[in-house]
Design a protein around this motif. Structure first.
Motif, PDB file in Angstrom:
ATOM      1  N   SER A 619      23.509  15.496 -56.070  1.00  0.00           N
ATOM      2  CA  SER A 619      23.933  14.155 -55.681  1.00  0.00           C
ATOM      3  C   SER A 619      23.038  13.650 -54.551  1.00  0.00           C
ATOM      4  O   SER A 619      22.251  14.409 -53.964  1.00  0.00           O
ATOM      5  CB  SER A 619      25.405  14.145 -55.222  1.00  0.00           C
ATOM      6  OG  SER A 619      25.563  14.935 -54.049  1.00  0.00           O
ATOM      7  N   ASP A 632      23.735  -2.095 -56.286  1.00  0.00           N
ATOM      8  CA  ASP A 632      23.518  -1.207 -57.437  1.00  0.00           C
ATOM      9  C   ASP A 632      22.298  -0.340 -57.158  1.00  0.00           C
ATOM     10  O   ASP A 632      21.251  -0.856 -56.729  1.00  0.00           O
ATOM     11  CB  ASP A 632      23.283  -2.006 -58.720  1.00  0.00           C
ATOM     12  CG  ASP A 632      24.520  -2.790 -59.143  1.00  0.00           C
ATOM     13  OD1 ASP A 632      25.603  -2.528 -58.590  1.00  0.00           O
ATOM     14  OD2 ASP A 632      24.378  -3.680 -60.009  1.00  0.00           O
ATOM     15  N   LYS A 634      20.104   3.506 -58.542  1.00  0.00           N
ATOM     16  CA  LYS A 634      19.974   4.595 -59.512  1.00  0.00           C
ATOM     17  C   LYS A 634      18.975   5.610 -58.975  1.00  0.00           C
ATOM     18  O   LYS A 634      18.112   5.282 -58.159  1.00  0.00           O
ATOM     19  CB  LYS A 634      19.531   4.072 -60.873  1.00  0.00           C
ATOM     20  CG  LYS A 634      18.167   3.393 -60.891  1.00  0.00           C
ATOM     21  CD  LYS A 634      17.825   2.889 -62.281  1.00  0.00           C
ATOM     22  CE  LYS A 634      16.469   2.177 -62.296  1.00  0.00           C
ATOM     23  NZ  LYS A 634      16.119   1.691 -63.656  1.00  0.00           N
ATOM     24  N   LEU A 635      19.119   6.867 -59.454  1.00  0.00           N
ATOM     25  CA  LEU A 635      18.271   7.972 -59.025  1.00  0.00           C
ATOM     26  C   LEU A 635      17.489   8.481 -60.231  1.00  0.00           C
ATOM     27  O   LEU A 635      18.069   8.814 -61.262  1.00  0.00           O
ATOM     28  CB  LEU A 635      19.117   9.096 -58.417  1.00  0.00           C
ATOM     29  CG  LEU A 635      18.360  10.308 -57.873  1.00  0.00           C
ATOM     30  CD1 LEU A 635      17.454   9.898 -56.714  1.00  0.00           C
ATOM     31  CD2 LEU A 635      19.329  11.399 -57.425  1.00  0.00           C
ATOM     32  N   MET A 636      16.154   8.521 -60.098  1.00  0.00           N
ATOM     33  CA  MET A 636      15.265   8.984 -61.150  1.00  0.00           C
ATOM     34  C   MET A 636      14.519  10.227 -60.658  1.00  0.00           C
ATOM     35  O   MET A 636      14.383  10.448 -59.448  1.00  0.00           O
ATOM     36  CB  MET A 636      14.265   7.895 -61.531  1.00  0.00           C
ATOM     37  CG  MET A 636      14.883   6.542 -61.852  1.00  0.00           C
ATOM     38  SD  MET A 636      15.882   6.550 -63.339  1.00  0.00           S
ATOM     39  CE  MET A 636      14.601   6.797 -64.582  1.00  0.00           C
ATOM     40  N   GLU A 654      16.475  10.002 -65.793  1.00  0.00           N
ATOM     41  CA  GLU A 654      17.501   9.397 -64.935  1.00  0.00           C
ATOM     42  C   GLU A 654      18.533  10.449 -64.554  1.00  0.00           C
ATOM     43  O   GLU A 654      19.132  11.090 -65.418  1.00  0.00           O
ATOM     44  CB  GLU A 654      18.167   8.227 -65.655  1.00  0.00           C
ATOM     45  CG  GLU A 654      19.256   7.562 -64.807  1.00  0.00           C
ATOM     46  CD  GLU A 654      19.860   6.343 -65.474  1.00  0.00           C
ATOM     47  OE1 GLU A 654      21.085   6.152 -65.344  1.00  0.00           O
ATOM     48  OE2 GLU A 654      19.111   5.594 -66.134  1.00  0.00           O
ATOM     49  N   GLY A 656      21.232   9.726 -62.296  1.00  0.00           N
ATOM     50  CA  GLY A 656      22.526   9.061 -62.243  1.00  0.00           C
ATOM     51  C   GLY A 656      22.384   7.696 -61.610  1.00  0.00           C
ATOM     52  O   GLY A 656      21.330   7.322 -61.102  1.00  0.00           O
ATOM     53  N   GLN A 657      23.499   6.910 -61.633  1.00  0.00           N
ATOM     54  CA  GLN A 657      23.516   5.590 -61.026  1.00  0.00           C
ATOM     55  C   GLN A 657      24.923   5.278 -60.558  1.00  0.00           C
ATOM     56  O   GLN A 657      25.898   5.891 -61.002  1.00  0.00           O
ATOM     57  CB  GLN A 657      23.027   4.527 -62.011  1.00  0.00           C
ATOM     58  CG  GLN A 657      23.800   4.456 -63.307  1.00  0.00           C
ATOM     59  CD  GLN A 657      23.234   3.394 -64.245  1.00  0.00           C
ATOM     60  OE1 GLN A 657      22.637   2.418 -63.820  1.00  0.00           O
ATOM     61  NE2 GLN A 657      23.418   3.613 -65.546  1.00  0.00           N
ATOM     62  N   ALA A 658      25.016   4.279 -59.618  1.00  0.00           N
ATOM     63  CA  ALA A 658      26.320   3.931 -59.062  1.00  0.00           C
ATOM     64  C   ALA A 658      26.236   2.527 -58.476  1.00  0.00           C
ATOM     65  O   ALA A 658      25.146   1.969 -58.278  1.00  0.00           O
ATOM     66  CB  ALA A 658      26.745   4.932 -57.992  1.00  0.00           C
ATOM     67  N   SER A 659      27.426   1.951 -58.204  1.00  0.00           N
ATOM     68  CA  SER A 659      27.542   0.616 -57.627  1.00  0.00           C
ATOM     69  C   SER A 659      28.650   0.627 -56.593  1.00  0.00           C
ATOM     70  O   SER A 659      29.642   1.364 -56.742  1.00  0.00           O
ATOM     71  CB  SER A 659      27.839  -0.425 -58.715  1.00  0.00           C
ATOM     72  OG  SER A 659      27.990  -1.706 -58.155  1.00  0.00           O
ATOM     73  N   ILE A 667      25.596   8.757 -55.458  1.00  0.00           N
ATOM     74  CA  ILE A 667      25.189   8.915 -56.856  1.00  0.00           C
ATOM     75  C   ILE A 667      25.288  10.399 -57.199  1.00  0.00           C
ATOM     76  O   ILE A 667      24.657  11.243 -56.533  1.00  0.00           O
ATOM     77  CB  ILE A 667      23.752   8.414 -57.083  1.00  0.00           C
ATOM     78  CG1 ILE A 667      23.637   6.931 -56.719  1.00  0.00           C
ATOM     79  CG2 ILE A 667      23.333   8.641 -58.522  1.00  0.00           C
ATOM     80  CD1 ILE A 667      22.222   6.399 -56.828  1.00  0.00           C
ATOM     81  N   THR A 683      18.695  -2.073 -57.371  1.00  0.00           N
ATOM     82  CA  THR A 683      18.489  -3.156 -58.330  1.00  0.00           C
ATOM     83  C   THR A 683      19.371  -4.368 -58.067  1.00  0.00           C
ATOM     84  O   THR A 683      19.209  -5.391 -58.727  1.00  0.00           O
ATOM     85  CB  THR A 683      18.744  -2.646 -59.748  1.00  0.00           C
ATOM     86  OG1 THR A 683      20.076  -2.096 -59.824  1.00  0.00           O
ATOM     87  CG2 THR A 683      17.738  -1.578 -60.129  1.00  0.00           C
TER      88      THR A 683
END
Length: 715
Positions: A619, A632, A634-636, A654, A656-659, A667, A683
């Motif tokens: 995480s 927003d 995201k993790l790459m 990718e 994960g992503q979160a908002s 994340i 983003t």
């Protein structure tokens, strides 16, 4: 016949002289009073008679300052029937009947007309009366136009274009008119520190001043923020134009212009209040060190051309678009100062404002590419060179200049390039810049700017093998010992047969050893357990642990901002502040007019992190500068990368992503991913209207900041 001409020079104002002859007639032209007649200032051009008169129909010439006697008028030109009045009256009575056929000659003032009543050198000289102001005169000149004058003709005056003016001496020096009084100085601003305008703006520090205006840093006491104040005297030449321009510029809401916040008049002063930008440098300072790299020139050209295109569509122009009036924010954004106001202040006007502003953008592009100024040595830049009267192209000045940008700059400056016409409006230039491929920052290790390519040191690789200089091997010339080549592998059917035989032998050996051990343990003899302690209790080896590894907090070794979706990095050097362990320091984004999704000129903001080694990522937690709907991220990851990537294309996995609408975002990995280099991308951003704690907001808009970034990994 000697024609005399008394020349009057009225360089400052045209004043009528009272001794002008009334009712005189020129027989040559039949015009009344064609030329005023007046006595010579320094010398008499009359070569005949001691009383300053000529027989027949001639003009009486007397020195300036001589008082007329009782008979100031003499009958002249009886055939014409006109009376001519002398300029200052006769010097004495009586007519001279002698006519001399000799060329005119100038007589010094000290020897002028023995019969005249010239004043003594020390005697006061009475000024000649005038009706308005004393006219500034040149000495009279005489020119002989007829060698055999005919009696009865009136002498007409004719200017001489060849004889120099005689110096002023004696009475003429005393009678010379004084210089006119100097024009009053233009009104000045005359304000001091602490002055309050509109009971709101308190002046704190004078930034610049000239004969037209002053610029101050002030404090808006109502909103408790810093502002810039431009002050001009209301009685100045362009006061009304400044007010009108400021009010028009205040309606321009484009964020690429420094915003006008207020404008009014108070106590004989006109002040224009504008937003204060402490984190900005004008292009004069930016150009000090070196020309800009191609991607910076691209961003500058696109921003300024687009901004001026919007301004001209709104009916506004700049006309003073110089390096001092273009700012580069520390976030990489460009802003223009003084839209319409600068031109009004300096009284600039033009018949083709669009062409002039386009030419100004071209000059900025040329300076960014070459560090040369087209109009000469200004703004700390050297003058641009010309060849055969034609401006040298940027590629002729520096190597490595982007050819596309150089061509656009020359077309903006009014030159045709490869049959492409010159640009006439900022809109044409903006469209041409938008049509070319976007220029991105260089990849890691690529050389941009600095010295030219031939100035870099030449790399000479060192030998990696041992060099033997002994004569025993390799010769006495110190040649490199050749490496020993390994034997070639066995190939074909024979090689396959050998490999199979070896495999069979290995299997047989394993089986034999296993049989020997089993027979030894099963012969009926009781054996002591070698690991049994002396106390008689048995001990066994514990089985290997099957517990899951414990997650640990991993601090990245380094961080670097990269371009996301086309936008340039905003604060490349500030990315390390997100992993310094200090939440009061942060990396910030630009502010956007639209949002919360980031769609203007880019697709987001991103920072690459180096975890120091390959870890299984669980995480990441980000502490944000401000909350609100919405953020927003995201993790790459780039599992195959051997060094820190410089473009988002390397991060294909990718994590994960979160908002969130809060100040913190977490994340969690959707699947196990092992990598050393990861990319965190934002983003969407919330709309922030004012400062949040120590996170300072200079302009309201969609924006955010990253205070601290923490990763959790497994081993």
């Amino acid at each position: 016949m000697a024609h005399l001409y008394d020349e009057y020079a009225d360089e400052e104002d045209e004043a009528e002289v009272t001794d002008r002859t009334a009712g005189s007639v020129d027989l040559a032209t039949d015009e009344a009073n064609p030329v005023p007649t007046k006595a010579s200032d320094t010398s008499s051009d009359n070569p005949v008679g001691s009383d300053g008169k000529v027989s027949g129909n001639t003009t009486t010439v007397l020195p300036v300052g001589t008082e007329p006697e009782s008979d100031p008028v003499e009958e002249v030109a009886a055939e014409a029937g006109a009376a001519t009045e002398s300029a200052n009256g006769g010097a004495g009575e009586g007519d001279s009947t002698e006519t001399v056929d000799a060329p005119a000659a100038e007589v010094p003032a000290a020897e002028a007309t023995p019969g005249s009543a010239a004043p003594a050198p020390d005697a006061p000289v009475e000024d000649e009366p005038v009706t308005h102001k004393r006219a500034k005169r040149k000495p009279a000149r005489a020119e002989t136009t007829d060698a055999d004058p005919t009696p009865g003709d009136t002498a007409t005056a004719k200017p001489s274009d060849t004889e120099p003016a005689a110096p002023r001496t004696g009475a003429d020096s005393a009678a010379a008119a004084p210089d006119p009084a100097p024009e009053p100085a233009p009104p000045r601003v005359g304000v001091s520190r602490g002055t309050r305008l509109a009971d709101r703006y308190r002046l704190e520090h004078r930034l610049s001043q000239n004969g037209r205006s002053e610029t101050w840093r002030a404090v808006d006491e109502k909103l408790r923020r810093a502002v810039g104040v431009h002050i001009v005297p209301a009685g100045g030449e362009h006061g009304r134009a400044v007010i009108a321009a400021a009010r028009a510029a205040a309606l321009m809401g484009d964020p690429r212009f420094v915003q006008v916040l207020d404008c009014a008049q108070q106590d004989g002063l006109i002040y224009v209040v504008k937003e204060w930008l402490p984190d900005a440098d004008n292009l004069t300072k930016v150009f000090e060190s070196a020309p800009l790299p191609p991607h910076e020139v691209y961003e500058l050209s696109r921003a300024v051309a687009q901004a001026m295109s919007v301004a001209h569509r709104a009916g506004l122009s700049h006309l003073r678009l110089t390096p001092e009036n273009v700012l580069r924010m520390h976030t990489g954004q460009y802003k223009i100062v003084g839209l319409a106001v600068e031109a009004a202040l300096y009284g600039h006007d033009t018949t083709d404002a669009a062409r002039d502003d386009t030419h100004a953008v071209g000059m900025l592009m040329y300076a960014a590419l070459t560090r040369r100024w087209v109009d000469g040595t200004e703004y700390g830049l050297q003058a641009a060179p010309f060849t055969g009267g034609k401006l040298c192209a940027p590629g002729q000045i520096r190597a490595g200049v982007d050819n596309t940008l150089a061509a656009l700059a020359m077309r903006a400056l009014g030159h045709e390039v490869k049959h492409d016409p010159a640009f006439e409006t900022p809109g044409e230039l903006s469209a041409a810049i938008a049509a070319i491929p976007e220029i991105h920052p260089p990849e890691q290790g690529e050389i941009v700017g600095g010295p030219e390519q031939d100035e870099y040191p030449v790399y000479t690789p060192k030998p990696t093998r041992t060099v033997y200089t002994s004569a025993g091997y390799g010769g006495s010339n110190g040649s490199v010992r050749p490496p020993i080549a390994p034997p070639p592998p066995l190939g074909g059917r024979f090689g396959a047969t050998v490999k199979g035989a070896v495999a069979v032998l290995v299997v047989l050996a394993i089986v034999l050893v296993t049989w020997q051990v089993a027979s030894h343990l099963g012969d009926g003899e009781k054996k002591e357990d070698p690991l049994k302690p002396q106390g008689g209790t048995s001990s066994s080896i514990p089985p290997p642990s099957t517990a899951a590894p414990t997650p640990v907090t991993t601090t990245p070794k380094s961080a670097r901002e990269i371009s996301i979706g086309g936008g340039s990095p905003t604060q490349a050097d500030a990315a390390k502040l997100t992993i310094d362990g200090n939440a009061s320091t942060y990396w910030r984004t630009n502010y956007m007019v639209d949002g919360p999704a980031i769609t203007f000129n880019r697709k987001g903001y991103g920072i690459v992190y180096d975890l120091g080694a390959v870890h299984e990522i669980q995480s990441v937690e980000i502490q944000l500068g401000a909350g609100g709907p919405r953020t927003d991220m995201k993790l790459m990851a780039a599992p195959d990368a051997k060094s820190m990537p410089t473009s988002e294309g390397a991060f294909r996995v990718e994590v994960g992503q979160a908002s969130t609408s809060e100040n913190n975002l977490r994340i969690t990995a959707a699947k196990p991913v092992k990598a050393q280099y990861v990319l965190l991308v934002m983003t969407a951003m919330p709309k922030v209207e004012s400062s949040v704690g120590d996170y300072q907001i200079y302009n309201p808009g969609y924006q955010n900041a990253w205070r601290e970034v923490t990763f959790t990994t497994l081993g």
